[in-house]
Design an enzyme around this catalytic site. Structure first.
Site, PDB file in Angstrom:
ATOM      1  N   ARG A  46       0.857  -1.194   0.000  1.00 49.72           N
ATOM      2  CA  ARG A  46       0.000   0.000   0.000  1.00 49.72           C
ATOM      3  C   ARG A  46       0.890   1.240   0.000  1.00 49.72           C
ATOM      4  O   ARG A  46       2.077   1.156   0.365  1.00 49.72           O
ATOM      5  CB  ARG A  46      -0.947   0.000   1.200  1.00 49.72           C
ATOM      6  CG  ARG A  46      -0.293  -0.044   2.549  1.00 49.72           C
ATOM      7  CD  ARG A  46      -1.305  -0.264   3.653  1.00 49.72           C
ATOM      8  NE  ARG A  46      -1.776  -1.639   3.695  1.00 49.72           N
ATOM      9  CZ  ARG A  46      -1.162  -2.618   4.371  1.00 49.72           C
ATOM     10  NH1 ARG A  46      -0.068  -2.372   5.048  1.00 49.72           N
ATOM     11  NH2 ARG A  46      -1.619  -3.850   4.374  1.00 49.72           N
ATOM     12  N   GLU A 127      23.110  -3.121   9.370  1.00 48.45           N
ATOM     13  CA  GLU A 127      23.264  -2.187  10.500  1.00 48.45           C
ATOM     14  C   GLU A 127      21.928  -1.926  11.200  1.00 48.45           C
ATOM     15  O   GLU A 127      21.861  -1.802  12.431  1.00 48.45           O
ATOM     16  CB  GLU A 127      23.863  -0.862   9.995  1.00 48.45           C
ATOM     17  CG  GLU A 127      24.109   0.170  11.069  1.00 48.45           C
ATOM     18  CD  GLU A 127      25.181  -0.248  12.059  1.00 48.45           C
ATOM     19  OE1 GLU A 127      26.349  -0.354  11.669  1.00 48.45           O
ATOM     20  OE2 GLU A 127      24.839  -0.489  13.236  1.00 48.45           O
ATOM     21  N   GLY A 185       3.166   2.348  18.463  1.00 47.76           N
ATOM     22  CA  GLY A 185       3.869   1.741  17.326  1.00 47.76           C
ATOM     23  C   GLY A 185       5.280   1.275  17.643  1.00 47.76           C
ATOM     24  O   GLY A 185       6.062   1.006  16.732  1.00 47.76           O
ATOM     25  N   ASP A 199      12.995 -10.546  20.556  1.00 42.49           N
ATOM     26  CA  ASP A 199      13.579  -9.478  19.733  1.00 42.49           C
ATOM     27  C   ASP A 199      14.990  -9.128  20.245  1.00 42.49           C
ATOM     28  O   ASP A 199      15.940  -9.029  19.460  1.00 42.49           O
ATOM     29  CB  ASP A 199      12.654  -8.249  19.792  1.00 42.49           C
ATOM     30  CG  ASP A 199      13.196  -7.075  19.019  1.00 42.49           C
ATOM     31  OD1 ASP A 199      13.109  -7.089  17.788  1.00 42.49           O
ATOM     32  OD2 ASP A 199      13.717  -6.133  19.651  1.00 42.49           O
ATOM     33  N   LYS A 203      18.874  -9.677  18.497  1.00 39.71           N
ATOM     34  CA  LYS A 203      19.889  -8.620  18.383  1.00 39.71           C
ATOM     35  C   LYS A 203      21.170  -9.014  19.125  1.00 39.71           C
ATOM     36  O   LYS A 203      22.281  -8.795  18.637  1.00 39.71           O
ATOM     37  CB  LYS A 203      19.333  -7.308  18.926  1.00 39.71           C
ATOM     38  CG  LYS A 203      18.163  -6.773  18.090  1.00 39.71           C
ATOM     39  CD  LYS A 203      17.395  -5.678  18.818  1.00 39.71           C
ATOM     40  CE  LYS A 203      16.233  -5.135  18.006  1.00 39.71           C
ATOM     41  NZ  LYS A 203      15.316  -4.299  18.807  1.00 39.71           N
ATOM     42  N   GLY A 300      11.980   3.461  14.948  1.00 44.70           N
ATOM     43  CA  GLY A 300      11.423   4.679  14.358  1.00 44.70           C
ATOM     44  C   GLY A 300      11.877   4.841  12.927  1.00 44.70           C
ATOM     45  O   GLY A 300      12.913   4.307  12.517  1.00 44.70           O
TER      46      GLY A 300
HETATM   47  N1  HSE Z   1      10.185  -3.688  18.624  1.00 48.26           N
HETATM   48  C1  HSE Z   1      11.540  -3.235  18.562  1.00 48.26           C
HETATM   49  C2  HSE Z   1      11.828  -2.508  19.857  1.00 48.26           C
HETATM   50  C3  HSE Z   1      11.721  -2.329  17.374  1.00 48.26           C
HETATM   51  O1  HSE Z   1      10.914  -2.271  20.642  1.00 48.26           O
HETATM   52  O2  HSE Z   1      12.975  -2.207  20.124  1.00 48.26           O
HETATM   53  C4  HSE Z   1      13.128  -2.171  16.924  1.00 48.26           C
HETATM   54  O3  HSE Z   1      13.773  -3.363  16.628  1.00 48.26           O
END
Ligand code: HSE
Length: 433
Positions: A46, A127, A185, A199, A203, A300
């Site tokens: 979209r 990165e 968000g 998450d 990382k 962001g």
């Molecule tokens: N959901 C992830 C956070 C976004 O809250 O850090 C960035 O990877």
């Protein structure tokens, strides 16, 4: 100089941010690369209301971008495992360089992706996969390359940090703050990835490989989120001079590599304890440089675009080099990766914060301290808290002890007749050198 043509797959928050940064800063970027970077095609489901794409070619088929012969670099911003994996592999086989923000894919399939990239003499840069706008991948691959890295500790999930900050500052309940983080968000599509630590584990897996030159081993990362942290624990930590942060921690020890993500009490005087809200920070300790701290927006549109575009600049600068002359994908030469094992959690030593609910009977605390003492666990502080009815909360801070012995002690304490419910355990790290 001839323009470098790129294709963007995924035109949501980060895709839109990347497009806008490339347009707005095109002159400055071209001064750095020596040639313009032109967005040739965008694959999107979209339109993005934040972008004016003019007459840039679009498609709803991401593979059209991977097969577009005029495109030199494919930017993968769709996230998730599939079809992102097939897309990246197709682009690589077609001789395209890839820039991705996909932490799950790099952490879980990076070894395979980098091998394919080497075989096809293309670059895969990532990165934006870790800590959004903080250039921590570049820092580890290049800036700290003189060092033996001793350890890294990072606040690398903004959503968890936002929730813990709100719980501390406004004594709010976990579920209530999570809902707000989703509305703002910050959270992943599936917020359990944030609050259960997945998450952050993606990382951290990437950071550990870059720091220690080990293959990516996501399945060996100990992963615990913040969903069991109560407002009471946050307040108790505060009273003891600590803050609870959701940390990713990786450390080199003589026996192997620690790789763990969990809520952690850290001294409030540490700079990283004062990273609030949705911000990220990574503390890296090297034998030559000592401790260094990197801070910034971890998510962001434009902070993440900053990382994506920096990768694009690097790719353009390195186009003429072959695989052996480029900075290695995981910082260390492929043939020099270490087989240092990732340690099981039971072998890790930390101090602990324990909270338990205790019935008011003479000798209960003596039984608890005996159980700890028999396993060589020394107590730093013990505090029975004021409470209007039984059972009453008791907080114990221990000195560093092996996780295995603490596991045994907790089972024995929970089996005592005068202990109600489960013992809460949060690990403590001083983060000194
Ligand atoms: N959901 C992830 C956070 C976004 O809250 O850090 C960035 O990877």
């Amino acid at each position: 100089m001839q323009a470098i043509r790129i294709g963007i797959c995924g035109f949501g928050t980060v895709g839109g941010g990347t497009f806008n940064v490339l347009q707005r800063n095109s002159n400055e970027i071209a001064r750095r690369t020596g040639c313009p970077i032109v967005v040739e095609q965008i694959a999107m489901r979209r339109t993005n209301p934040n972008c004016n794409i003019g007459n840039t070619m679009t498609t709803d088929d991401i593979f059209e971008v991977a097969n577009n012969a005029t495109i030199a670099v494919l930017v993968e911003l769709i996230g998730g495992h599939q079809p992102a994996m097939d897309l990246i592999m197709t682009a690589i086989k077609n001789g395209k360089h890839v820039v991705t923000a996909n932490k799950a894919l790099i952490a879980e399939h990076g070894n395979e992706i980098f091998a394919a990239a080497r075989a096809n003499n293309v670059i895969v840069s990532y990165e934006a996969a870790v800590a959004g706008g903080i250039p921590i991948i570049k820092t580890l691959r290049e800036g700290l390359s003189a060092n033996n890295i001793n350890w890294l500790a990072g606040i690398i999930n903004g959503t968890s940090n936002f929730i813990l900050t709100q719980m501390r500052d406004h004594t709010r309940a976990f579920a209530d703050v999570l809902q707000e983080a989703q509305q703002l968000g910050y959270a992943e599509a599936d917020p359990t990835f944030d609050v259960e630590g997945i998450d952050a584990a993606h990382k951290l897996t990437i950071l550990a490989s870059l720091a220690f030159g080990i293959p990516l081993q996501f399945s060996k990362c100990y992963t615990e989120g913040i969903s069991q942290i109560t407002a009471e624990d946050v307040t108790n930590a505060e009273k003891l001079g600590y803050r609870i942060k959701h940390l990713g921690l990786t450390r080199r020890t003589p026996d192997g590599i620690e790789l763990r993500v969990h809520p952690t009490l850290i001294p409030e005087k540490c700079l990283i304890a004062n990273v609030h809200g949705v911000m990220n920070a990574v503390l890296a300790n090297g034998d030559a440089v000592g401790s260094t701290l990197y801070y910034g927006a971890g998510a962001g549109a434009e902070p993440t675009a900053s990382a994506v575009v920096a990768d694009l600049v690097d790719v353009v600068r390195d186009l003429a080099l072959d695989s052996d002359s480029r900075v290695p994908s995981l910082a260390f030469q492929q043939g020099a990766l270490s087989d240092s094992p990732v340690l099981p959690m039971s072998q890790i030593t930390t101090a602990f914060y324990l909270r338990m609910m205790v019935r008011e009977r003479p000798g209960v605390l003596a039984q608890v301290t005996r159980i700890l003492g028999e396993r060589g666990i020394s107590i730093e502080a013990i505090q029975q808290q004021e409470h209007h009815c039984e059972p009453v909360p008791v907080i114990i801070l221990t000195r560093p002890a092996k996780e295995q012995f603490m596991n045994e002690a907790i089972v024995a304490i929970e089996a005592l007749a005068d202990i109600a419910g489960e013992v809460t355990r949060i690990r403590v790290e001083e983060l000194d050198s």
